[in-house]
Design a protein around this motif. Structure first.
Motif, PDB file in Angstrom:
ATOM      1  N   LYS A  27     -50.235 -90.148  55.082  1.00  0.00           N
ATOM      2  CA  LYS A  27     -49.548 -90.644  53.891  1.00  0.00           C
ATOM      3  C   LYS A  27     -49.383 -89.500  52.892  1.00  0.00           C
ATOM      4  O   LYS A  27     -50.280 -88.680  52.731  1.00  0.00           O
ATOM      5  N   ASN A  28     -48.225 -89.477  52.237  1.00  0.00           N
ATOM      6  CA  ASN A  28     -47.955 -88.495  51.186  1.00  0.00           C
ATOM      7  C   ASN A  28     -48.225 -87.061  51.644  1.00  0.00           C
ATOM      8  O   ASN A  28     -48.739 -86.235  50.878  1.00  0.00           O
TER       9      ASN A  28
ATOM     10  N   ARG B 228     -41.654 -89.306  58.558  1.00  0.00           N
ATOM     11  CA  ARG B 228     -41.508 -90.695  59.007  1.00  0.00           C
ATOM     12  C   ARG B 228     -40.053 -91.171  58.982  1.00  0.00           C
ATOM     13  O   ARG B 228     -39.620 -91.913  59.862  1.00  0.00           O
TER      14      ARG B 228
ATOM     15  N   ASP C 290     -44.224 -89.309  54.101  1.00  0.00           N
ATOM     16  CA  ASP C 290     -45.274 -89.491  55.102  1.00  0.00           C
ATOM     17  C   ASP C 290     -44.881 -88.734  56.360  1.00  0.00           C
ATOM     18  O   ASP C 290     -43.698 -88.643  56.700  1.00  0.00           O
TER      19      ASP C 290
END
Length: 177
Positions: free
Chosen positions: A150-151, A129, A161
């Motif tokens: 996410k993660n 990201r 991300d």
């Protein structure tokens, strides 16, 4: 830069020099941008040269050469299985810092897209990201963001991300991609 000759070609398992070049740029990428890759420098650095050569045989790895120096790589792999063979992924893209901002990354992705159009209907990728230049490049080439994992990666205690992106290559939907 304008006087430099740019060649894009597939790195092959049959060429032992290609395996050495691929290993060197891959290890540089893992060391320079560990947050951007699912593997680590430590893991891949411990692999024999044959491991890198085998990767050249199992995927399509394109390399960009500027005046005979390998300055960028990216891998194109068609998904396995009858129900997923209409899709491919781009992964492992890296442009050496000295070759950035010269259009080399764009040329590399365009070359992959040209190959992909002959074989699949959809091409996907993920990008960290925080990597705004890469996200801009892919968006400018028609990739659309369709989700965020996410993660997705964890490096030195920090989570990253990943943005999921795709480009539809089917002729009937090209205008929408």
């Amino acid at each position: 830069m304008s006087s430099a000759r740019i060649d894009i070609r597939r790195l092959t398992q049959a060429d032992a020099d290609d395996a050495v070049l691929f290993r060197d740029i891959r290890l540089e990428a893992l060391r320079a941008n560990p947050e951007a890759f699912g593997s680590t420098f430590e893991i891949e650095n411990s692999q024999p040269l044959t491991w890198f050569s085998d990767r050249l045989g199992s995927s399509t790895v394109l390399g960009v050469f500027r005046d005979a120096e390998l300055v960028a790589v990216a891998t194109f792999a068609i998904q396995q299985g009858q129900k997923m063979a209409h899709k491919a992924v781009i992964w492992g893209m890296f442009v050496r810092p000295g070759a950035r901002r010269a259009g080399i990354g764009r040329q590399l992705v365009e070359a992959i897209l040209e190959l992909a159009r002959q074989q699949v209907e959809l091409i996907q990728l993920t990008v960290v990201r925080d990597n705004e230049p890469a996200r801009r490049l892919y968006a400018n080439l028609g990739f659309l963001e369709y989700g965020i994992e996410k993660n997705a990666l964890k490096q030195d205690g920090r989570y990253y991300d990943e943005v999921l992106m795709a480009k539809n290559l089917s002729k009937s939907d090209n205008d929408a991609s």
